[in-house]
Write an enzyme that holds these catalytic residues in place. Structure first.
Site, PDB file in Angstrom:
ATOM      1  N   GLU A 181      -0.539  11.519  -1.960  1.00  0.00           N
ATOM      2  CA  GLU A 181      -0.652  11.960  -0.566  1.00  0.00           C
ATOM      3  C   GLU A 181       0.552  12.751  -0.080  1.00  0.00           C
ATOM      4  O   GLU A 181       0.906  12.694   1.093  1.00  0.00           O
ATOM      5  CB  GLU A 181      -0.856  10.749   0.368  1.00  0.00           C
ATOM      6  CG  GLU A 181      -1.689   9.651  -0.227  1.00  0.00           C
ATOM      7  CD  GLU A 181      -2.189   8.643   0.789  1.00  0.00           C
ATOM      8  OE1 GLU A 181      -1.486   7.660   1.010  1.00  0.00           O
ATOM      9  OE2 GLU A 181      -3.271   8.856   1.344  1.00  0.00           O
ATOM     10  N   GLU A 182       1.191  13.463  -0.966  1.00  0.00           N
ATOM     11  CA  GLU A 182       2.418  14.150  -0.585  1.00  0.00           C
ATOM     12  C   GLU A 182       2.390  15.655  -0.796  1.00  0.00           C
ATOM     13  O   GLU A 182       2.928  16.407   0.007  1.00  0.00           O
ATOM     14  CB  GLU A 182       3.595  13.578  -1.393  1.00  0.00           C
ATOM     15  CG  GLU A 182       3.868  12.125  -1.107  1.00  0.00           C
ATOM     16  CD  GLU A 182       4.832  11.508  -2.092  1.00  0.00           C
ATOM     17  OE1 GLU A 182       5.446  10.494  -1.758  1.00  0.00           O
ATOM     18  OE2 GLU A 182       4.966  12.031  -3.218  1.00  0.00           O
ATOM     19  N   GLU A 235       3.332  -3.382  -4.231  1.00  0.00           N
ATOM     20  CA  GLU A 235       3.164  -2.026  -4.761  1.00  0.00           C
ATOM     21  C   GLU A 235       4.257  -1.701  -5.774  1.00  0.00           C
ATOM     22  O   GLU A 235       4.017  -1.125  -6.828  1.00  0.00           O
ATOM     23  CB  GLU A 235       3.222  -1.036  -3.599  1.00  0.00           C
ATOM     24  CG  GLU A 235       2.990   0.407  -3.975  1.00  0.00           C
ATOM     25  CD  GLU A 235       3.101   1.319  -2.758  1.00  0.00           C
ATOM     26  OE1 GLU A 235       4.221   1.472  -2.225  1.00  0.00           O
ATOM     27  OE2 GLU A 235       2.068   1.871  -2.335  1.00  0.00           O
ATOM     28  N   TRP A 243      -1.895  13.007   8.656  1.00  0.00           N
ATOM     29  CA  TRP A 243      -1.914  12.505   7.278  1.00  0.00           C
ATOM     30  C   TRP A 243      -2.011  13.663   6.292  1.00  0.00           C
ATOM     31  O   TRP A 243      -2.305  14.781   6.693  1.00  0.00           O
ATOM     32  CB  TRP A 243      -3.106  11.538   7.073  1.00  0.00           C
ATOM     33  CG  TRP A 243      -2.815  10.511   6.017  1.00  0.00           C
ATOM     34  CD1 TRP A 243      -3.406  10.419   4.782  1.00  0.00           C
ATOM     35  CD2 TRP A 243      -1.858   9.453   6.071  1.00  0.00           C
ATOM     36  NE1 TRP A 243      -2.867   9.358   4.078  1.00  0.00           N
ATOM     37  CE2 TRP A 243      -1.916   8.758   4.845  1.00  0.00           C
ATOM     38  CE3 TRP A 243      -0.934   9.032   7.032  1.00  0.00           C
ATOM     39  CZ2 TRP A 243      -1.093   7.664   4.548  1.00  0.00           C
ATOM     40  CZ3 TRP A 243      -0.120   7.935   6.749  1.00  0.00           C
ATOM     41  CH2 TRP A 243      -0.206   7.271   5.516  1.00  0.00           C
ATOM     42  N   ASP A 253      -2.387  15.509  -3.216  1.00  0.00           N
ATOM     43  CA  ASP A 253      -2.491  14.744  -4.461  1.00  0.00           C
ATOM     44  C   ASP A 253      -2.757  13.275  -4.172  1.00  0.00           C
ATOM     45  O   ASP A 253      -2.743  12.847  -3.023  1.00  0.00           O
ATOM     46  CB  ASP A 253      -1.202  14.904  -5.280  1.00  0.00           C
ATOM     47  CG  ASP A 253      -0.008  14.198  -4.644  1.00  0.00           C
ATOM     48  OD1 ASP A 253       0.114  14.215  -3.401  1.00  0.00           O
ATOM     49  OD2 ASP A 253       0.798  13.610  -5.384  1.00  0.00           O
TER      50      ASP A 253
HETATM   51  C1  NOJ Z   1       2.652   6.816   2.336  1.00  0.00           C
HETATM   52  C2  NOJ Z   1       1.975   7.428   1.178  1.00  0.00           C
HETATM   53  O1  NOJ Z   1       0.783   6.814   0.943  1.00  0.00           O
HETATM   54  C3  NOJ Z   1       2.886   7.441  -0.007  1.00  0.00           C
HETATM   55  O2  NOJ Z   1       2.235   7.869  -1.139  1.00  0.00           O
HETATM   56  C4  NOJ Z   1       3.985   8.343   0.336  1.00  0.00           C
HETATM   57  O3  NOJ Z   1       4.891   8.437  -0.731  1.00  0.00           O
HETATM   58  C5  NOJ Z   1       4.680   7.842   1.596  1.00  0.00           C
HETATM   59  N1  NOJ Z   1       3.744   7.637   2.666  1.00  0.00           N
HETATM   60  C6  NOJ Z   1       5.756   8.794   2.035  1.00  0.00           C
HETATM   61  O4  NOJ Z   1       5.208  10.058   2.333  1.00  0.00           O
HETATM   62  C1  NOJ Z   2       0.195   5.104  -1.376  1.00  0.00           C
HETATM   63  C2  NOJ Z   2      -0.233   5.685  -2.649  1.00  0.00           C
HETATM   64  O1  NOJ Z   2       0.615   6.748  -2.948  1.00  0.00           O
HETATM   65  C3  NOJ Z   2      -1.659   6.148  -2.574  1.00  0.00           C
HETATM   66  O2  NOJ Z   2      -2.035   6.635  -3.822  1.00  0.00           O
HETATM   67  C4  NOJ Z   2      -2.549   5.037  -2.167  1.00  0.00           C
HETATM   68  O3  NOJ Z   2      -3.855   5.501  -2.034  1.00  0.00           O
HETATM   69  C5  NOJ Z   2      -2.078   4.430  -0.882  1.00  0.00           C
HETATM   70  N1  NOJ Z   2      -0.682   4.103  -0.940  1.00  0.00           N
HETATM   71  C6  NOJ Z   2      -2.830   3.162  -0.542  1.00  0.00           C
HETATM   72  O4  NOJ Z   2      -2.619   2.203  -1.551  1.00  0.00           O
END
Ligand code: NOJ
Ligand code: NOJ
Length: 537
Positions: free
Chosen positions: A240-241, A491, A181, A237
Site C-alpha cells: 500500500e505504498e 505483524e 489511502w 502495491d
Molecule cells: C499502513 C500500511 O498498510 C503499511 O503497509 C504501510 O507501510 C504503512 N501504513 C505506512 O505507510
Molecule cells: C499492511 C500491509 O502492508 C498490507 O499488505 C496489509 O494488507 C495490511 N497491513 C492489513 O494487514
C-alpha cells in the site's frame, strides 16, 4: 579435502565441476562445458529428514509445535472473522468480514482488507475441501454474501461495477472506508476471484452441479472483468505504498485470468473465455519484464528507486504461480529468494545471534518485507526502521518447501544454473568458499545455463533436497521463537530484541504460517514417496 575453482576460457559458458570422491564419480553429470574437476566432499550429516518422534528430541519438539501451531493459527484466523470470532464478537463486525487484526490503535487494523480477506478465506476453502466441515462452510458462505455487498458498495476508488472493485479496504460493518489511502490496489479482485473459484471447485468436488453454482460465477465475473481491463494500469502495491506496476499484483492477476478462462467455459460464457485467454497471455508476457538480468533477481515494482528485492516476489509465486509462470521452484524465484535472504541476514541485529549460533550451512533468519522498509508497525511513518515480519519469514519457508516438493517429485535430478548457484552450492558443501565460484570473472556466460547437474538418486541430489528441507524448517523455527506461548503472532518482531511489534494477532500472519505448514506436509509426502523409490535413502 581440496577445492579448486574452475578457470575457464572466457568464451565458454561457465562450468563448475564438483567431482565427488571416487566412489560417486558416476553420479555426477556435467551438463555443459565441463572444464576442470575439483574435489568435493559432502559433509552434512544425514540426520533424519522428516521429524523423528523420539521424545524430548529437538525434532520431536518441532513436530509438536507444528501441529499445535497449525491448530492455533486456524483458531487465530477464526477469532478475527465476524460476527462471532472471539476477538471481534459484539463489535459490529458483519458476518463474513475478515478483520485484519483486532488492534484498533497504533496501528488501527480494525478493517476488512480485500487482500487479507481473500487470502485468508482461501485457507478456509482448503480446509473445507479437505474436511467438508460445515461450520467452516458457513463462514465461507457468509464471506461470499459479503463479497456481493462489497462489490455493490460505491467507494473512493470508483462506482459499482467499475473502478470501485479496486478499493483496498472497507469498514467492518460493510460501509466504504472514505479516508485517504493508497488506492486503488489491483490485486484484490484477482485474489478474490481465485478464492471464489477455488470454493466453486471445492463445492463441485463435494457433489454440487455447475448449474447450482451460477451465483458464484456472478461474483467471480466482475472481478475477472476488472482484472482483465486494468492489469496494465498502475495502482498501489500490496504494501500500500508505491504506485506503479507490481510483480505480486501481476502474478495473481495472471492466475485469476487463467482460472477465469476455465470457469467461463464451464458456464458456456465463450466470449469471456476468449477474452480472458488473450489477456492472460498479455500478463504472461508482461511478467517477464520483472526479471532484471543485471541484478540477477526479479524486481517487485517496475521503474522503482528501490532495490526491487521484496518478499512480495515469493508471495507472488505462492499465490499466483502456475506450472508455466514462476512457480516456487523456478530458477528466477529461487535466485530472488537467495538475494532477499542474503540482504535480510545482515539487515536486522536480531538475526546476528542466529548467524553466530550456527556452524552448519546456510542459516535461516527473520525476513522483512523489503530492504528499504521503514514502517515499524505503529502510526508513524518514516521515523523508524522496518522490522522482520512473521508472514515474510513464513513465506520463505513456504517457498522452500515448494521447491523441495518439486525436487522430490522430479526424476530429472538436480540442475544448478548460474542463476541458482549461490543458492545451491552451499547445500552441497559448506566448505566451498564464495570465491571458488566467482562467475563474474567469465565474460560470456548465460545466466540460465546449467553449470552442474546431479542424477536423481545420487548422494548429492538427495543431500541437497534434505538440506533445503532443513533450511526451510529453520525459517519456521524463527517464527516459533518470536511468537508467544499461545501461538499468537503480531505483524512484526523487533529488529533488535525480537519481541512482537505492530498489529497484534494479525490474521495474515496466522494464514501464512498455516500455509507454510501445509506446504511442508506436501514436501514430506513427496520425500517419502521418493525414498520408497530410491530405497537407499
Ligand atoms: C499502513 C500500511 O498498510 C503499511 O503497509 C504501510 O507501510 C504503512 N501504513 C505506512 O505507510
Ligand atoms: C499492511 C500491509 O502492508 C498490507 O499488505 C496489509 O494488507 C495490511 N497491513 C492489513 O494487514
Amino acid at each position: 579435502m581440496r577445492l579448486l575453482s574452475a578457470l575457464l576460457p572466457a568464451t565458454c559458458a561457465f562450468a563448475l565441476v564438483i567431482e565427488p570422491t571416487a566412489g560417486h564419480l558416476r553420479d555426477s553429470v556435467a551438463l555443459s562445458n565441463i572444464h576442470r574437476p575439483s574435489v568435493f566432499s559432502w559433509l552434512r550429516k544425514q540426520s533424519s529428514i522428516l521429524t523423528s518422534t523420539e521424545e524430548g528430541s529437538e525434532d520431536a519438539d518441532f513436530a509438536a509445535w507444528l501441529s499445535t501451531q497449525s491448530a492455533l493459527s486456524f483458531e487465530g484466523i477464526l477469532a478475527n472473522i465476524g460476527p462471532d470470532g472471539a476477538n471481534v464478537a459484539g463489535q459490529n463486525v458483519k458476518p463474513g468480514v475478515v478483520v485484519a487484526s483486532p488492534s484498533r490503535e497504533h496501528p488501527n487494523y480494525f478493517y476488512h482488507w480485500v487482500r487479507d480477506g481473500a487470502i485468508t478465506m482461501r485457507a478456509l476453502v482448503d480446509e473445507y475441501e479437505m474436511s467438508g466441515n460445515t461450520s467452516v462452510k458457513a463462514i465461507i458462505d457468509a464471506y461470499v454474501d459479503n463479497v456481493r455487498s462489497t462489490q455493490w458498495t460505491s467507494n473512493p476508488s470508483g462506482q459499482v461495477g467499475r473502478g470501485g472493485l479496486g478499493e483496498p479496504k472497507f469498514e467492518v460493518d460493510g460501509r466504504a472506508f472514505v479516508g485517504t489511502w493508497g488506492r486503488p490496489q489491483r490485486d484484490g479482485p484477482a485474489l478474490r476471484a481465485i478464492t471464489l473459484i477455488s470454493y466453486m471447485r471445492a463445492l463441485q468436488r463435494r457433489g454440487a452441479s455447475i448449474d447450482s453454482l451460477h451465483y458464484l460465477y456472478d461474483l467471480i465475473k466482475p472481478d475477472l472483468e476488472y482484472t482483465s481491463k486494468f492489469w496494465a494500469s498502475p495502482g498501489f502495491d500490496l504494501w500500500e505504498e508505491q504506485e506503479g506496476l507490481h510483480f505480486f499484483t501481476a502474478m495473481v492477476q495472471y492466475k485469476a485470468l487463467l482460472l477465469g478462462e476455465q470457469v467461463s467455459s464451464d458456464f458456456s460464457d465463450q466470449g469471456a473465455g476468449r477474452w480472458y485467454h488473450i489477456q492472460a497471455n498479455g500478463v504472461k508476457q508482461f511478467l517477464l519484464s520483472f526479471w532484471d538480468d543485471e541484478r540477477g533477481y526479479l524486481v517487485e515494482t517496475l521503474a522503482t528507486a528501490r532495490s526491487g528485492l521484496d518478499a512480495a516476489l515469493l508471495l507472488g509465486a505462492i499465490h499466483g504461480g502456475s506450472e508455466t509462470v514462476f512457480p516456487m521452484h523456478s530458477d528466477m524465484i529461487i535466485a530472488s529468494l537467495q538475494a532477499l535472504v542474503a540482504d535480510m541476514r545482515v539487515r536486522y541485529p536480531v538475526n546476528e545471534q542466529d548467524l553466530y549460533d550456527s556452524n552448519d550451512g546456510p542459516v535461516a533468519v527473520g525476513i522483512g518485507r523489503y530492504p528499504e522498509d521503514v514502517y515499524s508497525g505503529g502510526d508513524l511513518i518514516n521515523s523508524e526502521l522496518g522490522n522482520p515480519w512473521f508472514l515474510c519469514t513464513a513465506t520463505v519457508a513456504h517457498t522452500l518447501y515448494g521447491l523441495v516438493e518439486s525436487l522430490a517429485l522430479s526424476n530429472t535430478g538436480l540442475m544448478i544454473s548460474n542463476l541458482t548457484a549461490d543458492f545451491y552450492l552451499p547445500f552441497l558443501s559448506r566448505t566451498i568458499e564464495p570465491d571458488y565460484y566467482d562467475f563474474s570473472a567469465t565474460a560470456a556466460w548465460s545466466r540460465s545455463a546449467t553449470i552442474l547437474g546431479f542424477k536423481p538418486g545420487s548422494r548429492e541430489t538427495e543431500q541437497v533436497i534434505s538440506n533445503i528441507f532443513h533450511y526451510a524448517d529453520g525459517f519456521l523455527k524463527i517464527v516459533r521463537k518470536h511468537s508467544d506461548g499461545e501461538g499468537n503472532m503480531s505483524e512484526q518482531f523487533d529488529r533488535q530484541t525480537g519481541f512482537m511489534r505492530g498489529a497484534r494477532q494479525l490474521t495474515w500472519s496466522f494464514e501464512s504460517v498455516l500455509g507454510a505448514i501445509k506446504m511442508r506436509e506436501r514436501a514430506v509426502e513427496a520425500i517419502e514417496k521418493r525414498r520408497a523409490f530410491y530405497k537407499r535413502f
